[in-house]
Write an enzyme that holds these catalytic residues in place. Structure first.
Site, PDB file in Angstrom:
ATOM      1  N   ARG A 265      -6.120 -10.065  -6.667  1.00 65.94           N
ATOM      2  CA  ARG A 265      -5.330 -10.990  -6.670  1.00 65.94           C
ATOM      3  C   ARG A 265      -4.788 -11.279  -5.469  1.00 65.94           C
ATOM      4  O   ARG A 265      -4.331 -10.725  -4.648  1.00 65.94           O
ATOM      5  CB  ARG A 265      -4.191 -10.334  -7.618  1.00 65.94           C
ATOM      6  CG  ARG A 265      -2.852 -11.067  -7.703  1.00 65.94           C
ATOM      7  CD  ARG A 265      -1.524 -10.322  -7.683  1.00 65.94           C
ATOM      8  NE  ARG A 265      -1.534  -9.505  -8.837  1.00 65.94           N
ATOM      9  CZ  ARG A 265      -0.753  -8.320  -8.995  1.00 65.94           C
ATOM     10  NH1 ARG A 265       0.033  -8.033  -8.007  1.00 65.94           N
ATOM     11  NH2 ARG A 265      -0.912  -7.478 -10.239  1.00 65.94           N
TER      12      ARG A 265
ATOM     13  N   ASP B 201      -0.454  -3.704  -6.552  1.00 58.88           N
ATOM     14  CA  ASP B 201       0.165  -4.478  -5.879  1.00 58.88           C
ATOM     15  C   ASP B 201       0.077  -4.323  -4.487  1.00 58.88           C
ATOM     16  O   ASP B 201      -0.208  -3.101  -4.027  1.00 58.88           O
ATOM     17  CB  ASP B 201       1.976  -4.532  -6.146  1.00 58.88           C
ATOM     18  CG  ASP B 201       2.412  -5.111  -7.829  1.00 58.88           C
ATOM     19  OD1 ASP B 201       1.254  -5.469  -8.138  1.00 58.88           O
ATOM     20  OD2 ASP B 201       3.265  -4.719  -7.883  1.00 58.88           O
TER      21      ASP B 201
END
Ligand SMILES: Cc1cc2nc3c(=O)[nH]c(=O)nc-3n(C[C@H](O)[C@H](O)[C@H](O)COP(=O)(O)OP(=O)(O)OC[C@H]3O[C@@H](n4cnc5c(N)ncnc54)[C@H](O)[C@@H]3O)c2cc1C
Length: 308
Positions: free
Chosen positions: A180, A130
């Site tokens: 991502r 993340d």
């Protein structure tokens, strides 16, 4: 304004203590969090898999207080990887680098991540990293680049609202890695980030085009498009068709509990879709970022309070 308020609250210990005890907040949080235990999260992943949807499991936690806490978190991620393999479910794992000690330096964090990657490699799974507040962007990229030298089964999240992201992304495309792309959930100053929704959306679209360019696909780059924004999703679908990019060459990603209608639609149309499934007791900052994205979520809490 409200967004800034909720992001600021996400860092307040007093507010955290209040919210985690407050029934209506707990029940509203349950919309976004699979549960406090891994068993509950695995049940959610099983259900997604049965509908042809992939998952990424996040054992919630960030900014640990000691190196020992970071090592403990790493052991829990290793157990999680093993459990995913034993259960035979289709799920990667997602990690925040501050959960595994980024505050204690890049070298320490890389060492801890190496242990997690050894397990990921042995069970043939992928680790997703993340992306947190901009104070960690460069360090996160450094850790990612150094891991990428040894492991291919790793994906980094990048935030479309940061001015620097295009350059970071170009570097990762050349390395044929996987990214991502998300809009970004933290509060950032106007000197480094777009603030207006239209500007952030335009940046996401530009970066998405880059991720789906001929050069990127030739390089073996794998795009993961993390958004619930239907205009951007439709644009990605059009681009994939126009450029003849197969449905197995990229994926959409969404958050557990958000836009289930679009989740259903993408899965039914045969797209690869991965749902981010967070679980654990440390859900407070994650929940506050979901409120910051959509203050209307407060209405759910108000309803839960009135209906108490
Ligand atoms: C799989 C995944 C991983 C992510 N990882 C990161 C990360 O590593 N770092 C990071 O900073 N951010 C991350 N994010 C969060 C992201 O940056 C955005 O804050 C969030 O996804 C909202 O942006 P959006 O693209 O959905 O567009 P928006 O324009 O914000 O929303 C589009 C539509 O989606 C729905 N929606 C969006 N958010 C919510 C919500 N909270 N509650 C209810 N409905 C909502 C609404 O219908 C809204 O109109 C991730 C998001 C996803 C989907």
């Amino acid at each position: 304004m409200l967004r800034r308020f909720f992001i600021a609250l996400s860092q307040s210990e007093t507010m955290r203590r209040f919210v985690i005890q407050f029934g209506p907040a707990r029940s509203t949080a349950r919309r976004f969090i699979a549960g406090e235990t891994l068993d509950e999260a695995i049940a959610v992943v099983r259900d997604l898999n049965s509908r042809g949807i992939l998952a990424t499991l996040d054992h919630l936690g960030e900014n640990v207080a000691s190196r020992e806490d970071a090592r403990r978190a790493a052991r829990e991620y290793q157990e999680l990887l093993q459990r995913i393999a034993d259960e035979g479910v289709q799920s990667t794992i997602s990690i925040k680098l501050t959960h595994v000690g980024l505050d204690f330096g890049e070298d320490f964090c890389c060492d801890v991540m190496q242990e997690i990657f050894q397990t990921a490699k042995s069970v043939g799974n992928t680790v997703e990293i993340d992306i947190e507040g901009s104070e960690y962007t460069q360090d996160s990229l450094n850790v990612f680049h150094s891991l990428l030298g040894e492991y291919q089964n790793v994906r980094l999240a990048l935030k479309a609202y940061l001015f620097r992201t295009e350059e970071d992304l170009r570097g990762l495309i050349e390395r044929g890695s996987s990214v991502r792309l998300c809009k970004g959930a933290y509060e950032e100053p106007p000197s480094i980030a777009w603030k207006e929704k239209a500007e952030v959306d335009a940046s996401f679209a530009r970066l998405m085009d880059l991720m789906m360019s001929e050069r990127a696909i030739q390089k073996g780059f794998y795009p993961a498009l993390a958004t619930h924004d239907h205009a951007l999703i439709l644009r990605a679908e059009r681009e994939a068709t126009r450029r003849s990019i197969g449905k197995d060459r990229f994926e959409f990603q969404m958050l557990h509990g958000v836009r289930r209608d679009w989740q259903q639609r993408l899965a039914a149309d045969g797209y690869r879709l991965r749902i981010y499934v967070p679980y654990g007791t440390q859900w407070y900052p994650y929940f506050m970022r979901r409120l910051a994205e959509r203050p209307a979520n407060l209405l759910f809490m108000a309803r839960a309070y009135v209906g108490k």
